[in-house]
Design a protein around this motif. Structure first.
Motif, PDB file in Angstrom:
ATOM      1  N   MET A   1      20.016 -38.702 -35.590  1.00 36.20           N
ATOM      2  CA  MET A   1      19.291 -38.504 -34.338  1.00 36.20           C
ATOM      3  C   MET A   1      19.547 -37.077 -33.857  1.00 36.20           C
ATOM      4  O   MET A   1      20.657 -36.579 -33.943  1.00 36.20           O
ATOM      5  CB  MET A   1      19.767 -39.474 -33.267  1.00 36.20           C
ATOM      6  CG  MET A   1      19.213 -40.856 -33.404  1.00 36.20           C
ATOM      7  SD  MET A   1      19.333 -41.874 -31.921  1.00 36.20           S
ATOM      8  CE  MET A   1      21.027 -41.717 -31.444  1.00 36.20           C
ATOM      9  N   LYS A   2      18.508 -36.507 -33.303  1.00 39.65           N
ATOM     10  CA  LYS A   2      18.600 -35.158 -32.765  1.00 39.65           C
ATOM     11  C   LYS A   2      18.477 -35.223 -31.240  1.00 39.65           C
ATOM     12  O   LYS A   2      17.510 -35.782 -30.716  1.00 39.65           O
ATOM     13  CB  LYS A   2      17.487 -34.287 -33.342  1.00 39.65           C
ATOM     14  CG  LYS A   2      17.506 -32.883 -32.812  1.00 39.65           C
ATOM     15  CD  LYS A   2      16.378 -32.062 -33.414  1.00 39.65           C
ATOM     16  CE  LYS A   2      16.400 -30.679 -32.792  1.00 39.65           C
ATOM     17  NZ  LYS A   2      15.266 -29.881 -33.251  1.00 39.65           N
ATOM     18  N   SER A   3      19.450 -34.661 -30.551  1.00 38.98           N
ATOM     19  CA  SER A   3      19.405 -34.611 -29.091  1.00 38.98           C
ATOM     20  C   SER A   3      18.326 -33.619 -28.658  1.00 38.98           C
ATOM     21  O   SER A   3      18.266 -32.492 -29.146  1.00 38.98           O
ATOM     22  CB  SER A   3      20.761 -34.189 -28.532  1.00 38.98           C
ATOM     23  OG  SER A   3      20.689 -34.068 -27.130  1.00 38.98           O
ATOM     24  N   ILE A   4      17.473 -34.066 -27.736  1.00 41.97           N
ATOM     25  CA  ILE A   4      16.387 -33.229 -27.235  1.00 41.97           C
ATOM     26  C   ILE A   4      16.676 -32.743 -25.818  1.00 41.97           C
ATOM     27  O   ILE A   4      16.430 -31.599 -25.493  1.00 41.97           O
ATOM     28  CB  ILE A   4      15.048 -34.008 -27.246  1.00 41.97           C
ATOM     29  CG1 ILE A   4      14.731 -34.484 -28.660  1.00 41.97           C
ATOM     30  CG2 ILE A   4      13.917 -33.177 -26.671  1.00 41.97           C
ATOM     31  CD1 ILE A   4      14.570 -33.381 -29.689  1.00 41.97           C
ATOM     32  N   ALA A   5      17.215 -33.616 -24.972  1.00 43.02           N
ATOM     33  CA  ALA A   5      17.480 -33.247 -23.578  1.00 43.02           C
ATOM     34  C   ALA A   5      18.543 -34.155 -22.991  1.00 43.02           C
ATOM     35  O   ALA A   5      18.666 -35.315 -23.366  1.00 43.02           O
ATOM     36  CB  ALA A   5      16.205 -33.341 -22.746  1.00 43.02           C
ATOM     37  N   ARG A   6      19.283 -33.617 -22.050  1.00 42.42           N
ATOM     38  CA  ARG A   6      20.272 -34.385 -21.291  1.00 42.42           C
ATOM     39  C   ARG A   6      19.856 -34.310 -19.829  1.00 42.42           C
ATOM     40  O   ARG A   6      19.497 -33.255 -19.329  1.00 42.42           O
ATOM     41  CB  ARG A   6      21.661 -33.785 -21.492  1.00 42.42           C
ATOM     42  CG  ARG A   6      22.746 -34.606 -20.830  1.00 42.42           C
ATOM     43  CD  ARG A   6      24.091 -34.059 -21.167  1.00 42.42           C
ATOM     44  NE  ARG A   6      24.423 -34.597 -22.494  1.00 42.42           N
ATOM     45  CZ  ARG A   6      25.498 -34.282 -23.164  1.00 42.42           C
ATOM     46  NH1 ARG A   6      26.347 -33.413 -22.681  1.00 42.42           N
ATOM     47  NH2 ARG A   6      25.744 -34.833 -24.326  1.00 42.42           N
ATOM     48  N   PHE A   7      19.894 -35.442 -19.137  1.00 38.75           N
ATOM     49  CA  PHE A   7      19.417 -35.537 -17.758  1.00 38.75           C
ATOM     50  C   PHE A   7      20.584 -35.846 -16.827  1.00 38.75           C
ATOM     51  O   PHE A   7      20.888 -37.000 -16.556  1.00 38.75           O
ATOM     52  CB  PHE A   7      18.344 -36.629 -17.636  1.00 38.75           C
ATOM     53  CG  PHE A   7      17.241 -36.473 -18.639  1.00 38.75           C
ATOM     54  CD1 PHE A   7      16.252 -35.521 -18.464  1.00 38.75           C
ATOM     55  CD2 PHE A   7      17.200 -37.265 -19.768  1.00 38.75           C
ATOM     56  CE1 PHE A   7      15.236 -35.367 -19.388  1.00 38.75           C
ATOM     57  CE2 PHE A   7      16.180 -37.126 -20.701  1.00 38.75           C
ATOM     58  CZ  PHE A   7      15.202 -36.170 -20.509  1.00 38.75           C
ATOM     59  N   CYS A   8      21.232 -34.810 -16.353  1.00 37.91           N
ATOM     60  CA  CYS A   8      22.378 -34.984 -15.471  1.00 37.91           C
ATOM     61  C   CYS A   8      21.936 -34.809 -14.024  1.00 37.91           C
ATOM     62  O   CYS A   8      21.331 -33.806 -13.671  1.00 37.91           O
ATOM     63  CB  CYS A   8      23.466 -33.970 -15.802  1.00 37.91           C
ATOM     64  SG  CYS A   8      24.173 -34.221 -17.437  1.00 37.91           S
ATOM     65  N   GLY A   9      22.240 -35.804 -13.218  1.00 36.00           N
ATOM     66  CA  GLY A   9      21.929 -35.733 -11.793  1.00 36.00           C
ATOM     67  C   GLY A   9      23.149 -35.287 -11.018  1.00 36.00           C
ATOM     68  O   GLY A   9      24.024 -34.596 -11.534  1.00 36.00           O
ATOM     69  N   ASN A  10      23.235 -35.739  -9.801  1.00 36.47           N
ATOM     70  CA  ASN A  10      24.326 -35.344  -8.919  1.00 36.47           C
ATOM     71  C   ASN A  10      25.330 -36.461  -8.694  1.00 36.47           C
ATOM     72  O   ASN A  10      26.076 -36.427  -7.731  1.00 36.47           O
ATOM     73  CB  ASN A  10      23.753 -34.904  -7.566  1.00 36.47           C
ATOM     74  CG  ASN A  10      22.868 -33.694  -7.704  1.00 36.47           C
ATOM     75  OD1 ASN A  10      23.173 -32.788  -8.465  1.00 36.47           O
ATOM     76  ND2 ASN A  10      21.769 -33.671  -6.972  1.00 36.47           N
ATOM     77  N   CYS A  11      25.378 -37.459  -9.572  1.00 39.45           N
ATOM     78  CA  CYS A  11      26.203 -38.637  -9.306  1.00 39.45           C
ATOM     79  C   CYS A  11      27.566 -38.603  -9.990  1.00 39.45           C
ATOM     80  O   CYS A  11      28.392 -39.458  -9.725  1.00 39.45           O
ATOM     81  CB  CYS A  11      25.457 -39.902  -9.741  1.00 39.45           C
ATOM     82  SG  CYS A  11      25.238 -40.010 -11.531  1.00 39.45           S
ATOM     83  N   SER A  12      27.826 -37.675 -10.884  1.00 45.54           N
ATOM     84  CA  SER A  12      29.084 -37.615 -11.642  1.00 45.54           C
ATOM     85  C   SER A  12      29.367 -38.916 -12.382  1.00 45.54           C
ATOM     86  O   SER A  12      30.512 -39.325 -12.520  1.00 45.54           O
ATOM     87  CB  SER A  12      30.250 -37.278 -10.712  1.00 45.54           C
ATOM     88  OG  SER A  12      30.059 -36.029 -10.116  1.00 45.54           O
ATOM     89  N   CYS A  13      28.306 -39.594 -12.828  1.00 47.73           N
ATOM     90  CA  CYS A  13      28.479 -40.884 -13.490  1.00 47.73           C
ATOM     91  C   CYS A  13      28.036 -40.844 -14.947  1.00 47.73           C
ATOM     92  O   CYS A  13      27.845 -41.871 -15.565  1.00 47.73           O
ATOM     93  CB  CYS A  13      27.714 -41.968 -12.729  1.00 47.73           C
ATOM     94  SG  CYS A  13      25.958 -41.605 -12.530  1.00 47.73           S
ATOM     95  N   GLY A  14      27.874 -39.671 -15.505  1.00 44.29           N
ATOM     96  CA  GLY A  14      27.411 -39.549 -16.874  1.00 44.29           C
ATOM     97  C   GLY A  14      25.992 -39.041 -16.912  1.00 44.29           C
ATOM     98  O   GLY A  14      25.367 -38.833 -15.885  1.00 44.29           O
ATOM     99  N   CYS A  15      25.501 -38.841 -18.104  1.00 43.21           N
ATOM    100  CA  CYS A  15      24.172 -38.249 -18.255  1.00 43.21           C
ATOM    101  C   CYS A  15      23.332 -39.038 -19.249  1.00 43.21           C
ATOM    102  O   CYS A  15      23.715 -39.155 -20.419  1.00 43.21           O
ATOM    103  CB  CYS A  15      24.296 -36.816 -18.763  1.00 43.21           C
ATOM    104  SG  CYS A  15      25.250 -35.732 -17.690  1.00 43.21           S
ATOM    105  N   PRO A  16      22.185 -39.562 -18.833  1.00 46.90           N
ATOM    106  CA  PRO A  16      21.243 -40.124 -19.795  1.00 46.90           C
ATOM    107  C   PRO A  16      20.807 -39.016 -20.754  1.00 46.90           C
ATOM    108  O   PRO A  16      20.811 -37.831 -20.400  1.00 46.90           O
ATOM    109  CB  PRO A  16      20.077 -40.596 -18.931  1.00 46.90           C
ATOM    110  CG  PRO A  16      20.684 -40.808 -17.577  1.00 46.90           C
ATOM    111  CD  PRO A  16      21.725 -39.735 -17.450  1.00 46.90           C
ATOM    112  N   GLU A  17      20.433 -39.412 -21.966  1.00 46.75           N
ATOM    113  CA  GLU A  17      20.073 -38.414 -22.970  1.00 46.75           C
ATOM    114  C   GLU A  17      18.860 -38.885 -23.775  1.00 46.75           C
ATOM    115  O   GLU A  17      18.688 -40.077 -24.007  1.00 46.75           O
ATOM    116  CB  GLU A  17      21.262 -38.169 -23.894  1.00 46.75           C
ATOM    117  CG  GLU A  17      21.150 -36.922 -24.722  1.00 46.75           C
ATOM    118  CD  GLU A  17      22.471 -36.453 -25.302  1.00 46.75           C
ATOM    119  OE1 GLU A  17      22.438 -35.480 -26.071  1.00 46.75           O
ATOM    120  OE2 GLU A  17      23.527 -37.038 -24.988  1.00 46.75           O
TER     121      GLU A  17
END
Length: 66
Positions: A1-17
């Motif tokens: 699998m190739k990572s395309i984008a990481r979606f980090c918000g302001n919650c400090s709870c991890g990042c969907p990818e």
């Protein structure tokens, strides 16, 4: 699998990818993982419909609802 984008918000709870796995069956080539270890798999066409909805503004109210 190739990572395309990481979606980090302001919650400090991890990042969907967002990943693409071109070796997977066509209906499962796009993978979105969340910060809880869950994943959603879909086709490139299905993901394209999400992109189109985002571009057209259909998802704007959801993104601004926080």
């Amino acid at each position: 699998m190739k990572s395309i984008a990481r979606f980090c918000g302001n919650c400090s709870c991890g990042c969907p990818e967002l990943f693409v796995d071109l070796s997977a069956p066509a209906e499962r080539q796009v993978v979105i993982t969340d910060d809880f270890g869950q994943r959603v798999e879909m086709s490139i066409d299905q993901f394209g419909s999400i992109v189109e909805a985002a571009k057209s503004g259909t998802l704007d109210d959801l993104a601004l609802a926080h």
